[in-house]
Design an enzyme around this catalytic site. Sequence first.
Site, mmCIF file in Angstrom:
data_model
loop_
_atom_site.group_PDB
_atom_site.id
_atom_site.type_symbol
_atom_site.label_atom_id
_atom_site.label_comp_id
_atom_site.label_asym_id
_atom_site.label_seq_id
_atom_site.Cartn_x
_atom_site.Cartn_y
_atom_site.Cartn_z
ATOM 1 N N CYS A 9 0.809 -1.076 0.032
ATOM 2 C CA CYS A 9 0.138 0.134 0.644
ATOM 3 C C CYS A 9 0.970 1.475 0.084
ATOM 4 C CB CYS A 9 -0.889 0.643 1.241
ATOM 5 S SG CYS A 9 -2.652 0.747 0.740
ATOM 6 N N CYS A 81 -3.511 -0.592 -3.320
ATOM 7 C CA CYS A 81 -4.157 1.068 -4.238
ATOM 8 C C CYS A 81 -3.493 1.670 -4.712
ATOM 9 C CB CYS A 81 -3.924 1.892 -3.002
ATOM 10 S SG CYS A 81 -2.243 2.399 -2.024
ATOM 11 N N CYS A 88 4.724 1.235 -7.528
ATOM 12 C CA CYS A 88 5.802 -0.215 -7.211
ATOM 13 C C CYS A 88 6.966 -0.483 -7.845
ATOM 14 C CB CYS A 88 4.867 -1.428 -7.196
ATOM 15 S SG CYS A 88 5.280 -3.214 -6.256
#
Length: 139
Positions: A9, A81, A88
């Site tokens: 997240c 999310c 990422c």
Amino acid sequence: MTKKILVLCTGNSCRSQIAEGYLKHFLGNKAEVYSAGVETHGVNPRAIITMKEDGIDISNHTSNHIDEYQNIDFDFVITVCDKAKERCPFFPSSATKLHYNFNDPAKATGTEEEILQEFRTVRQTIKEFCEQFSKDNFN
């Protein structure tokens, strides 16, 4: 060999912490479950409260940064999310990547009860997702 799951997240304070708690609950010793953020914001006290209401204690969880886990070969990476999915870092692994954009209960406004109700709503959605993920991947 035990499968390894990473829940990602933005701040590793609410949604990923709730998901980590439920995945550990549903999977027991079938998997090692980690959660992390692209930032660390600490574990949200309301996430702890609403999980405790459902019988799961996440008060000992820590808020971890994604960089701490770069040497772990994950089997699953679950982003919870959109911001985390966009930010990422690349994992040089064969991990199965899953994504679900859960509402951010930390952005809820109103009375304390209204905010807690939003946490409960998001908690229920994450619980259902984690239960289905566990059934689909760990039979």
